[in-house]
Scaffold this motif. Sequence first.
Motif, mmCIF file in Angstrom:
data_model
loop_
_atom_site.group_PDB
_atom_site.id
_atom_site.type_symbol
_atom_site.label_atom_id
_atom_site.label_comp_id
_atom_site.label_asym_id
_atom_site.label_seq_id
_atom_site.Cartn_x
_atom_site.Cartn_y
_atom_site.Cartn_z
ATOM 1 N N VAL A 59 -14.858 -43.984 -35.109
ATOM 2 C CA VAL A 59 -16.138 -43.364 -35.456
ATOM 3 C C VAL A 59 -16.269 -41.954 -34.890
ATOM 4 O O VAL A 59 -16.842 -41.079 -35.527
ATOM 5 C CB VAL A 59 -17.305 -44.258 -34.958
ATOM 6 C CG1 VAL A 59 -18.642 -43.576 -35.169
ATOM 7 C CG2 VAL A 59 -17.265 -45.593 -35.644
ATOM 8 N N VAL A 60 -15.701 -41.714 -33.709
ATOM 9 C CA VAL A 60 -15.907 -40.423 -33.052
ATOM 10 C C VAL A 60 -14.654 -39.553 -33.104
ATOM 11 O O VAL A 60 -14.709 -38.386 -33.492
ATOM 12 C CB VAL A 60 -16.357 -40.631 -31.582
ATOM 13 C CG1 VAL A 60 -16.466 -39.296 -30.875
ATOM 14 C CG2 VAL A 60 -17.660 -41.382 -31.528
ATOM 15 N N LEU A 61 -13.507 -40.107 -32.714
ATOM 16 C CA LEU A 61 -12.325 -39.263 -32.494
ATOM 17 C C LEU A 61 -11.764 -38.672 -33.781
ATOM 18 O O LEU A 61 -11.478 -37.476 -33.838
ATOM 19 C CB LEU A 61 -11.258 -40.064 -31.757
ATOM 20 C CG LEU A 61 -10.096 -39.243 -31.209
ATOM 21 C CD1 LEU A 61 -10.607 -38.177 -30.259
ATOM 22 C CD2 LEU A 61 -9.093 -40.133 -30.514
ATOM 23 N N TRP A 62 -11.591 -39.475 -34.827
ATOM 24 C CA TRP A 62 -11.011 -38.950 -36.069
ATOM 25 C C TRP A 62 -11.924 -37.932 -36.746
ATOM 26 O O TRP A 62 -11.455 -36.855 -37.133
ATOM 27 C CB TRP A 62 -10.656 -40.084 -37.034
ATOM 28 C CG TRP A 62 -9.412 -40.802 -36.600
ATOM 29 C CD1 TRP A 62 -9.334 -42.055 -36.092
ATOM 30 C CD2 TRP A 62 -8.077 -40.292 -36.593
ATOM 31 N NE1 TRP A 62 -8.044 -42.365 -35.771
ATOM 32 C CE2 TRP A 62 -7.242 -41.309 -36.069
ATOM 33 C CE3 TRP A 62 -7.500 -39.096 -36.963
ATOM 34 C CZ2 TRP A 62 -5.865 -41.133 -35.918
ATOM 35 C CZ3 TRP A 62 -6.133 -38.927 -36.821
ATOM 36 C CH2 TRP A 62 -5.336 -39.937 -36.309
ATOM 37 N N PRO A 63 -13.215 -38.199 -36.912
ATOM 38 C CA PRO A 63 -14.078 -37.146 -37.481
ATOM 39 C C PRO A 63 -14.135 -35.895 -36.611
ATOM 40 O O PRO A 63 -14.159 -34.773 -37.121
ATOM 41 C CB PRO A 63 -15.457 -37.812 -37.582
ATOM 42 C CG PRO A 63 -15.178 -39.258 -37.599
ATOM 43 C CD PRO A 63 -13.952 -39.451 -36.777
ATOM 44 N N TYR A 64 -14.107 -36.089 -35.276
ATOM 45 C CA TYR A 64 -14.115 -34.932 -34.380
ATOM 46 C C TYR A 64 -12.840 -34.117 -34.546
ATOM 47 O O TYR A 64 -12.872 -32.886 -34.576
ATOM 48 C CB TYR A 64 -14.270 -35.403 -32.932
ATOM 49 C CG TYR A 64 -14.192 -34.305 -31.933
ATOM 50 C CD1 TYR A 64 -15.242 -33.410 -31.779
ATOM 51 C CD2 TYR A 64 -13.062 -34.138 -31.143
ATOM 52 C CE1 TYR A 64 -15.159 -32.383 -30.866
ATOM 53 C CE2 TYR A 64 -12.977 -33.114 -30.235
ATOM 54 C CZ TYR A 64 -14.035 -32.241 -30.090
ATOM 55 O OH TYR A 64 -13.957 -31.225 -29.199
ATOM 56 N N LEU A 65 -11.712 -34.813 -34.669
ATOM 57 C CA LEU A 65 -10.435 -34.123 -34.867
ATOM 58 C C LEU A 65 -10.452 -33.332 -36.174
ATOM 59 O O LEU A 65 -10.043 -32.161 -36.210
ATOM 60 C CB LEU A 65 -9.314 -35.159 -34.873
ATOM 61 C CG LEU A 65 -7.878 -34.666 -34.776
ATOM 62 C CD1 LEU A 65 -7.027 -35.741 -34.143
ATOM 63 C CD2 LEU A 65 -7.320 -34.304 -36.115
ATOM 64 N N LEU A 66 -10.930 -33.941 -37.238
ATOM 65 C CA LEU A 66 -10.993 -33.247 -38.534
ATOM 66 C C LEU A 66 -11.940 -32.053 -38.469
ATOM 67 O O LEU A 66 -11.625 -30.971 -38.983
ATOM 68 C CB LEU A 66 -11.431 -34.217 -39.637
ATOM 69 C CG LEU A 66 -10.384 -35.240 -40.059
ATOM 70 C CD1 LEU A 66 -10.986 -36.229 -41.047
ATOM 71 C CD2 LEU A 66 -9.199 -34.535 -40.690
ATOM 72 N N LEU A 67 -13.092 -32.243 -37.855
ATOM 73 C CA LEU A 67 -14.069 -31.154 -37.765
ATOM 74 C C LEU A 67 -13.526 -29.994 -36.928
ATOM 75 O O LEU A 67 -13.582 -28.827 -37.350
ATOM 76 C CB LEU A 67 -15.378 -31.669 -37.167
ATOM 77 C CG LEU A 67 -16.451 -30.606 -36.949
ATOM 78 C CD1 LEU A 67 -17.054 -30.212 -38.282
ATOM 79 C CD2 LEU A 67 -17.520 -31.100 -36.008
ATOM 80 N N THR A 68 -12.980 -30.299 -35.760
ATOM 81 C CA THR A 68 -12.467 -29.238 -34.882
ATOM 82 C C THR A 68 -11.310 -28.497 -35.538
ATOM 83 O O THR A 68 -11.254 -27.266 -35.504
ATOM 84 C CB THR A 68 -12.024 -29.840 -33.539
ATOM 85 O OG1 THR A 68 -13.095 -30.578 -32.978
ATOM 86 C CG2 THR A 68 -11.597 -28.754 -32.583
#
Length: 139
Positions: A59-68
């Motif tokens: 929920v947090v790490l993959w979307p954060y990775l894509l966004l960053t």
Amino acid sequence: MLIFPILASIVWAAAMHWRRQWPSFVIVTLTVIGLLLVAMIMRAWADHMPDAARIFTGVVLWPYLLLTGTVGYYIACLPRPPKPHECQSCRYDLSALAPKGLKCPECGTTYRGPGSEHAPEPAPLTPIRHGPVKARRTL
Ligand SMILES: [Zn+2]
């Protein structure tokens, strides 16, 4: 949890500072690789971690990775502003030409940089008094 916006801000600020230069792409790529390593480690140890860790990864790490990564590469690809001695519309180097009444030989734009008659007026300077300010006398 505060590490995520701080890391993204640092990466994006560095990408903005060195945009269209190799350090910005290196910084964003190293950040994406580091986040991928964290995701791979959490996936490898998923059986030994609580359910919250799996939820965190999905929920947090993959979307954060894509966004960053996406925003970082977008910022790294943004154009740099023209330098003062370059034409403001086509970036032609005008440093060897006389600035008075100059028009860009490439596009015909009037030069408005330093030394031209269109340059902005310098700010008026206020003189500084010598010595302390005299105290006012009251009646
Ligand atoms: Zn030009």
